[in-house]
Design a protein around this motif. Structure first.
Motif, short mmCIF file in Angstrom:
data_model
loop_
_atom_site.label_atom_id
_atom_site.label_comp_id
_atom_site.label_asym_id
_atom_site.label_seq_id
_atom_site.Cartn_x
_atom_site.Cartn_y
_atom_site.Cartn_z
N ASN A 1 0.99 -1.58 -0.12
CA ASN A 1 -0.20 0.30 -0.05
C ASN A 1 0.76 1.42 -0.12
N THR A 2 1.90 0.92 -0.22
CA THR A 2 2.79 2.45 0.17
C THR A 2 3.72 1.97 -1.38
N ASN A 3 3.38 1.53 -2.33
CA ASN A 3 3.43 1.51 -3.35
C ASN A 3 3.52 1.40 -4.76
N PHE A 4 3.37 2.58 -5.47
CA PHE A 4 3.33 2.73 -6.53
C PHE A 4 3.22 1.59 -8.10
N LYS B 1 -0.24 -4.11 13.63
CA LYS B 1 -0.74 -2.81 14.93
C LYS B 1 -0.32 -1.72 13.31
N ARG B 2 0.91 -2.21 12.63
CA ARG B 2 1.85 -1.51 12.01
C ARG B 2 0.88 -0.93 10.97
N ALA B 3 -0.37 -1.47 10.49
CA ALA B 3 -0.76 -1.66 9.36
C ALA B 3 -1.16 0.04 9.30
N ARG B 4 -2.01 0.51 10.46
CA ARG B 4 -2.22 1.85 10.92
C ARG B 4 -1.06 3.01 10.40
N GLU B 5 0.70 3.08 10.39
CA GLU B 5 1.17 3.56 10.01
C GLU B 5 1.25 3.61 8.79
N LEU B 6 1.74 2.03 7.81
CA LEU B 6 2.01 1.86 6.67
C LEU B 6 1.00 2.59 5.99
N GLU B 7 -0.69 2.95 6.39
CA GLU B 7 -1.76 3.39 5.77
C GLU B 7 -2.18 5.20 5.75
N ALA B 8 -1.47 5.58 6.80
CA ALA B 8 -1.08 7.17 7.24
C ALA B 8 -0.43 7.38 6.66
N VAL B 9 1.52 6.10 5.90
CA VAL B 9 2.39 6.45 5.27
C VAL B 9 1.36 6.64 2.99
N GLY B 10 0.71 5.71 3.24
CA GLY B 10 0.19 5.83 2.11
C GLY B 10 -0.47 6.58 1.12
N PHE B 11 -1.93 7.22 2.56
CA PHE B 11 -2.20 8.16 2.39
C PHE B 11 -1.56 9.44 2.56
N LEU B 12 -0.71 9.84 2.80
CA LEU B 12 0.35 11.00 2.80
C LEU B 12 0.89 10.64 1.39
N GLN B 13 1.24 9.82 1.25
CA GLN B 13 2.09 9.37 -0.39
C GLN B 13 0.88 9.85 -1.53
N LEU B 14 -0.48 9.30 -1.38
CA LEU B 14 -1.56 9.70 -2.23
C LEU B 14 -1.41 11.37 -2.52
N THR B 15 -1.87 11.82 -1.58
CA THR B 15 -1.55 13.50 -1.40
C THR B 15 -1.31 14.20 -2.29
N LEU B 16 0.42 13.74 -1.87
CA LEU B 16 1.73 14.17 -2.23
C LEU B 16 1.00 14.27 -3.71
N ALA B 17 1.16 12.72 -4.28
CA ALA B 17 1.21 12.74 -5.45
C ALA B 17 -0.03 13.16 -6.57
N ALA B 18 -1.65 13.28 -5.73
CA ALA B 18 -2.59 14.23 -6.62
C ALA B 18 -2.21 15.91 -6.53
N GLN B 19 -1.26 16.06 -5.71
CA GLN B 19 -1.24 17.35 -5.92
C GLN B 19 0.19 17.75 -6.72
N GLU B 20 0.84 16.45 -6.96
CA GLU B 20 1.80 16.57 -8.13
C GLU B 20 3.43 17.43 -7.89
N VAL B 21 3.53 17.28 -6.34
CA VAL B 21 4.04 17.53 -4.96
C VAL B 21 5.49 16.46 -5.25
N ILE B 22 4.59 15.39 -6.20
CA ILE B 22 5.92 14.01 -6.52
C ILE B 22 5.13 13.42 -7.50
N GLY B 23 5.99 12.31 -8.34
CA GLY B 23 5.49 12.10 -9.19
C GLY B 23 4.80 10.28 -8.91
N TRP B 24 3.68 10.07 -9.91
CA TRP B 24 3.25 8.39 -10.00
C TRP B 24 4.44 8.07 -9.90
N THR B 25 5.78 8.16 -10.17
CA THR B 25 7.24 7.03 -10.62
C THR B 25 8.21 7.04 -9.37
#
Length: 207
Positions: free
Chosen positions: A126-129, A176-200
């Motif tokens: 979930n933390t990987n594109f 239990k660390r799934a919660r943190e992984l999901e938060a990281v995945g969510f943050l990564q998605l928002t950054l990509a959606a804002q074009e702060v980072i690329g989908w690659t």
């Protein structure tokens, strides 16, 4: 030889199936759309089927949107007993794109484990594109799949499948660390959606 079933024919499902097949696993892909399923099968060199067919894999990757987890758990029921279930979802509230939809002390993976207590649930991918899984690179770093779960042997089986397919994978701790992984995945998605980072691009792990 490991037997892997991937449920879902989107970008993540297709690339995970390809990684498993590249590593020598016996791969089955189950989808809801025959055309998309056939395309994913051609990409991965796997056996095709539709959701509802018998699962042949010992490792089952649920490469579906978060709301579909409950439906799949109910549909397959006791057939998931003894399976290693890999949850790749990020339970994002897409109506606001501003929060996760699970309680603050829980995760999509923890909810899934409650629904299928006879299975072993892992959180991974979930933390990987999809693009970085496909190339094995995040910028100048190797792509690393983070795997969380309470069963060390199950985690190692998934890690072995991924690394055999040419992608790095490491344990991220208990479920239990799934919660943190999901938060990281969510943050990564928002950054990509804002074009702060690329989908690659995205987060990388350097040892």
């Amino acid at each position: 030889m490991s037997k892997v079933t991937v449920i879902g024919t989107g970008n993540i499902g297709g690339v995970v199936a390809s990684i498993a097949a590249k590593g020598g696993a016996d791969v089955q892909i189950l989808g809801r759309d025959q055309v998309k399923t056939d395309a994913a099968v051609q990409q991965a060199g796997a056996a095709a089927g539709l959701v509802g067919d018998v699962i042949t894999g010992e490792i089952v990757v649920l490469a579906v949107p978060y709301p579909a987890l409950a439906e799949i758990a109910e549909q397959y029921g006791s057939q998931l007993e003894g399976k290693i279930l890999v949850d790749v979802t990020n339970p994002v509230d897409f109506s606001t794109f501003d929060s996760l939809t699970v309680p603050a002390d829980s995760s999509a993976a923890a909810e899934l484990q409650t629904r299928v207590p006879g299975a072993t649930v892992l959180k991974a991918f979930n933390t990987n594109f999809a693009a970085t899984l496909g190339t094995g690179q995040v910028g100048d770093a190797l792509t690393t799949v983070l795997v969380a779960g309470d069963d060390d042997a199950a985690k190692q089986r998934l890690i072995d499948v991924v690394t055999a397919g040419g992608v790095s994978a490491v344990s991220a701790g208990s479920l239990k660390r799934a919660r943190e992984l999901e938060a990281v995945g969510f943050l990564q998605l928002t950054l990509a959606a804002q074009e702060v980072i690329g989908w690659t691009g995205g987060f990388a792990v350097k040892k």
